[in-house]
Design a protein around this motif. Sequence first.
Motif, mmCIF file in Angstrom:
data_model
loop_
_atom_site.group_PDB
_atom_site.id
_atom_site.type_symbol
_atom_site.label_atom_id
_atom_site.label_comp_id
_atom_site.label_asym_id
_atom_site.label_seq_id
_atom_site.Cartn_x
_atom_site.Cartn_y
_atom_site.Cartn_z
ATOM 1 N N THR A 44 -2.800 -17.801 -62.638
ATOM 2 C CA THR A 44 -3.944 -18.515 -63.198
ATOM 3 C C THR A 44 -4.972 -18.839 -62.127
ATOM 4 O O THR A 44 -6.184 -18.629 -62.321
ATOM 5 C CB THR A 44 -3.459 -19.800 -63.885
ATOM 6 N N CYS A 45 -4.520 -19.348 -60.988
ATOM 7 C CA CYS A 45 -5.449 -19.653 -59.896
ATOM 8 C C CYS A 45 -6.093 -18.383 -59.348
ATOM 9 O O CYS A 45 -7.271 -18.396 -58.942
ATOM 10 C CB CYS A 45 -4.714 -20.398 -58.783
ATOM 11 N N ALA A 46 -5.355 -17.283 -59.315
ATOM 12 C CA ALA A 46 -5.942 -16.021 -58.854
ATOM 13 C C ALA A 46 -7.067 -15.570 -59.793
ATOM 14 O O ALA A 46 -8.139 -15.117 -59.345
ATOM 15 C CB ALA A 46 -4.857 -14.952 -58.769
ATOM 16 N N ARG A 47 -6.885 -15.709 -61.092
ATOM 17 C CA ARG A 47 -7.939 -15.321 -62.038
ATOM 18 C C ARG A 47 -9.147 -16.248 -61.956
ATOM 19 O O ARG A 47 -10.301 -15.796 -62.044
ATOM 20 C CB ARG A 47 -7.371 -15.316 -63.455
ATOM 21 N N PHE A 70 -10.907 -24.679 -62.029
ATOM 22 C CA PHE A 70 -10.053 -25.296 -61.016
ATOM 23 C C PHE A 70 -9.650 -26.709 -61.427
ATOM 24 O O PHE A 70 -8.550 -27.165 -61.111
ATOM 25 C CB PHE A 70 -10.775 -25.333 -59.666
ATOM 26 N N ARG A 71 -10.547 -27.408 -62.106
ATOM 27 C CA ARG A 71 -10.256 -28.783 -62.485
ATOM 28 C C ARG A 71 -9.127 -28.857 -63.499
ATOM 29 O O ARG A 71 -8.350 -29.833 -63.501
ATOM 30 C CB ARG A 71 -11.521 -29.425 -63.050
ATOM 31 N N SER A 72 -8.986 -27.889 -64.355
ATOM 32 C CA SER A 72 -7.965 -27.924 -65.402
ATOM 33 C C SER A 72 -6.599 -27.442 -64.930
ATOM 34 O O SER A 72 -5.630 -27.487 -65.706
ATOM 35 C CB SER A 72 -8.415 -27.080 -66.596
ATOM 36 N N VAL A 73 -6.462 -26.995 -63.676
ATOM 37 C CA VAL A 73 -5.154 -26.594 -63.150
ATOM 38 C C VAL A 73 -4.311 -27.848 -62.955
ATOM 39 O O VAL A 73 -4.773 -28.857 -62.397
ATOM 40 C CB VAL A 73 -5.314 -25.816 -61.832
ATOM 41 N N VAL A 74 -3.067 -27.792 -63.380
ATOM 42 C CA VAL A 74 -2.190 -28.963 -63.387
ATOM 43 C C VAL A 74 -1.309 -28.960 -62.147
ATOM 44 O O VAL A 74 -0.587 -27.984 -61.882
ATOM 45 C CB VAL A 74 -1.311 -28.986 -64.653
ATOM 46 N N GLY A 75 -1.382 -30.039 -61.368
ATOM 47 C CA GLY A 75 -0.424 -30.296 -60.302
ATOM 48 C C GLY A 75 -0.556 -29.456 -59.060
ATOM 49 O O GLY A 75 0.365 -29.444 -58.242
ATOM 50 N N GLN A 76 -1.683 -28.765 -58.848
ATOM 51 C CA GLN A 76 -1.851 -27.935 -57.641
ATOM 52 C C GLN A 76 -3.192 -28.260 -56.974
ATOM 53 O O GLN A 76 -3.936 -27.367 -56.582
ATOM 54 C CB GLN A 76 -1.776 -26.443 -57.993
ATOM 55 N N GLN A 77 -3.479 -29.539 -56.825
ATOM 56 C CA GLN A 77 -4.774 -29.937 -56.274
ATOM 57 C C GLN A 77 -4.948 -29.492 -54.827
ATOM 58 O O GLN A 77 -6.078 -29.240 -54.390
ATOM 59 C CB GLN A 77 -4.934 -31.466 -56.371
ATOM 60 N N HIS A 78 -3.858 -29.405 -54.075
ATOM 61 C CA HIS A 78 -3.988 -28.984 -52.676
ATOM 62 C C HIS A 78 -4.451 -27.526 -52.576
ATOM 63 O O HIS A 78 -5.129 -27.153 -51.610
ATOM 64 C CB HIS A 78 -2.655 -29.170 -51.953
ATOM 65 N N VAL A 79 -4.119 -26.707 -53.560
ATOM 66 C CA VAL A 79 -4.553 -25.306 -53.558
ATOM 67 C C VAL A 79 -5.982 -25.185 -54.082
ATOM 68 O O VAL A 79 -6.828 -24.511 -53.477
ATOM 69 C CB VAL A 79 -3.586 -24.446 -54.393
ATOM 70 N N THR A 80 -6.277 -25.828 -55.204
ATOM 71 C CA THR A 80 -7.608 -25.699 -55.806
ATOM 72 C C THR A 80 -8.687 -26.288 -54.910
ATOM 73 O O THR A 80 -9.792 -25.725 -54.809
ATOM 74 C CB THR A 80 -7.615 -26.388 -57.173
ATOM 75 N N THR A 81 -8.411 -27.399 -54.244
ATOM 76 C CA THR A 81 -9.409 -27.990 -53.352
ATOM 77 C C THR A 81 -9.704 -27.075 -52.178
ATOM 78 O O THR A 81 -10.863 -26.903 -51.771
ATOM 79 C CB THR A 81 -8.909 -29.355 -52.848
ATOM 80 N N THR A 82 -8.685 -26.456 -51.620
ATOM 81 C CA THR A 82 -8.889 -25.538 -50.494
ATOM 82 C C THR A 82 -9.713 -24.326 -50.909
ATOM 83 O O THR A 82 -10.623 -23.888 -50.187
ATOM 84 C CB THR A 82 -7.533 -25.091 -49.930
ATOM 85 N N LEU A 83 -9.428 -23.778 -52.073
ATOM 86 C CA LEU A 83 -10.184 -22.620 -52.542
ATOM 87 C C LEU A 83 -11.639 -22.980 -52.844
ATOM 88 O O LEU A 83 -12.562 -22.196 -52.537
ATOM 89 C CB LEU A 83 -9.517 -22.037 -53.789
ATOM 90 N N GLN A 84 -11.886 -24.137 -53.419
ATOM 91 C CA GLN A 84 -13.258 -24.557 -53.686
ATOM 92 C C GLN A 84 -14.047 -24.760 -52.393
ATOM 93 O O GLN A 84 -15.219 -24.372 -52.297
ATOM 94 C CB GLN A 84 -13.260 -25.844 -54.514
ATOM 95 N N ASN A 85 -13.414 -25.368 -51.401
ATOM 96 C CA ASN A 85 -14.086 -25.556 -50.117
ATOM 97 C C ASN A 85 -14.364 -24.216 -49.433
ATOM 98 O O ASN A 85 -15.399 -24.052 -48.765
ATOM 99 C CB ASN A 85 -13.249 -26.443 -49.212
ATOM 100 N N ALA A 86 -13.432 -23.255 -49.583
ATOM 101 C CA ALA A 86 -13.656 -21.936 -48.986
ATOM 102 C C ALA A 86 -14.842 -21.231 -49.635
ATOM 103 O O ALA A 86 -15.634 -20.559 -48.957
ATOM 104 C CB ALA A 86 -12.387 -21.092 -49.117
ATOM 105 N N ILE A 87 -15.006 -21.390 -50.958
ATOM 106 C CA ILE A 87 -16.155 -20.772 -51.638
ATOM 107 C C ILE A 87 -17.453 -21.469 -51.232
ATOM 108 O O ILE A 87 -18.479 -20.814 -50.974
ATOM 109 C CB ILE A 87 -15.947 -20.827 -53.155
ATOM 110 N N SER A 88 -17.443 -22.802 -51.142
ATOM 111 C CA SER A 88 -18.658 -23.540 -50.796
ATOM 112 C C SER A 88 -19.109 -23.251 -49.374
ATOM 113 O O SER A 88 -20.324 -23.118 -49.116
ATOM 114 C CB SER A 88 -18.414 -25.044 -50.977
#
Length: 722
Positions: free
Chosen positions: A54-57, A16-34
């Motif tokens: 990429t985010c789906a994988r 998730f950290r290496s995804v470029v320019g989509q922090q609003h999506v990656t942060t939401t997905l990480q919080n949902a997993i936690s």
Amino acid sequence: MENFVVSARKYRPATFRSVVGQQHVTTTLQNAISSQHLAQAFLFCGPRGVGKTTCARILAKTINCEFVEEHVRKGRTVSELIAAQPDIVPDALLAAPNPDAAPFELEACGKCSSCRAFQENASFNVHELDAASNNSVEDIRSLVEQVRYAPQQGRFKVYIIDEVHMLSNAAFNAFLKTLEEPPSYAIFILATTERHKIIPTILSRCQIFDFNRIRVDDIRGHLRHVATQEHIKAEDDALHLLAQKADGGLRDALSMFDQMVTFSGHDLTYKDVVQNLHILDYEYYFRLVDALLSENLSATLLLLDEIMQNGFDLHNFVVGAAEHLRGLLVCKDPVTVQLLEVSDNIRNRYVQQAQAASLSFLLSALNLVSLCDREFKQAKNQRLHVELTLMKLAYLNGAVQFARDLSAGPAASAANGEAKKKSSVTPPAPTAPAPSNGQPAANGTAEAPAAYGSSAVSARPAPVPAAPKQPVVVDSQLAHAPADPEPIVPIESGVEELHDTPSIEDEAATEVPTTSKLRDTVPHVEIGKPSIAGHEPGQMPVTAAPLPPRPGMPPMGKPLGLTSKLPGLGSLSAMKAQLAEQAAAGKAPVDTEPTGPVTGLPTIDDALLQRVWSELTEERKATSMSEFSVLNRSISADAQHVVRLRVDNPVQEDQFNEFRAAFLGELRRRTGYSRLNVQVEVVEQQSSGRKLYTSSDKLEYLKEKFPMLVEMQQRLGLDADF
């Protein structure tokens, strides 16, 4: 030879950290997993190449990671995992001095068996389906059959359906039940670039994530990282141009980067990118604006020819010119410089050129270029269309200055010279023959003094018998109108001179005195008499005082048709004094309208009133149907000369008040009743008690209102469709 792997695949983000320019999506997905609030269906929407698949994988890889299973779901601390199973703890946590207290983003470890199977494309828990080639009901039915089986290893089975908008409506409907109530171990991730093509019932069953276009700075930073990893020396301007050309898609930027590296080797320059991608360079537009600011039309047209010789499209040039002018406009203010998405070197050049251009020039130029862009496709000769726009831009500063001088007044516009000459040159007044004994000539003007040239006096013909004097009344705008034109004189070239040419010789000339016609154009509601006292019909017409002589012109003769006994109208104070004298003598020119009931008024001719009212109503019909609808109704007048107009609502009353003054004045003038007045009354319509509920009731009502409808139904053989 080793197979080449494109940068878009080689440097595809794995966390998730290496995804470029989509922090609003990656942060939401990480919080949902936690927090273990993971939905059963996700919908990833956005343009191409922004990281949806990429985010789906990454999400599918993370939720099946053994570290996430032990730490999040079983609640074991990082220290316990490091002591018991260090092979499933991420390297970042292993290197931390206090892993339990250190804040970290939840990521897959990349070392457990599940992560290794995913990285080697051998995972049985992740299934990818291309909806573009599997879009039928049978394909969805096969997918539903697979969902019934629980995973053999791990907790979740993830189904990634790419280009989901390509599914047919029948396939969508077959997928609804499974998508709404899947098994606890099944998670669906749908990806699409065209969200509007997905039916609403699918949208309502998914958590929707909108992926944004990636910013230019983020793409440039990722390209810099790839260039560093590949040991490629690249100029910052070249990477920035690639990021701009990608239009928000990281995959497009990486594809162009590979192409440029193949073209130029391990030394990527800005010039190579411009040459290989066939891009209109910033340098063209900087040269264009410099030529326009210096009003160098030749350099502007030669630059346009150079651009066309290099094979660039004219429309792209116009669009680029508009973008360049917009960049200069935002650089006028230091606050808005950040809106310009260019490299630092190019931004400094924009700021420097913006200081040399005025704000009025930039706004006017941007307006002209935008107009050229809108009309480009309709132009028959497109090059000429663009050249005309450049010609206007080349002399735009002079046009703006000329407009400022005209708006400032005659004193400022005198500096231009040309406008002053055209406004000051007037044809000399023709001189009529005059007797040599000093008597007035036929036109009423005296003989010119000898100081203005004795030869001109002696050369005059014999005196002509004077015509009987008539009072001359001339409009003030025609005070300097020339006399009867002289006969046409043929010229050797065959061109006939239609008017006099102003002469620069010293000739004695006289001017026709300025007189004005006094016309009573305002309707008088009291007695219908002219509004200027003492000038009723039948008296001698009054003319205005003559204008003072111009400097350098001979003194004018005696005005025509004027007597010294007539009162002058030279000033407003004289008129007020004259009116005061007549009012004191009992001869008031204007009657005031009494406030109370008036007796002795003449009886109104109702036929005349109705006829005039109808005429005015029909005249309004040609100009405004709303005014016609207000006036087109029955009226009546009482003994006090009050016409009662009944309208349906207050809106019509307001409409009548808008044109009340003009209408009332014309009504008084045509009827001859100076005290006519119109009183508007709003009449509330009484309900008839008949309610139209059914279609048959409405049809019967329309037949009663429009009898022609019955005949049309019979002739055409129509039936009422209820």
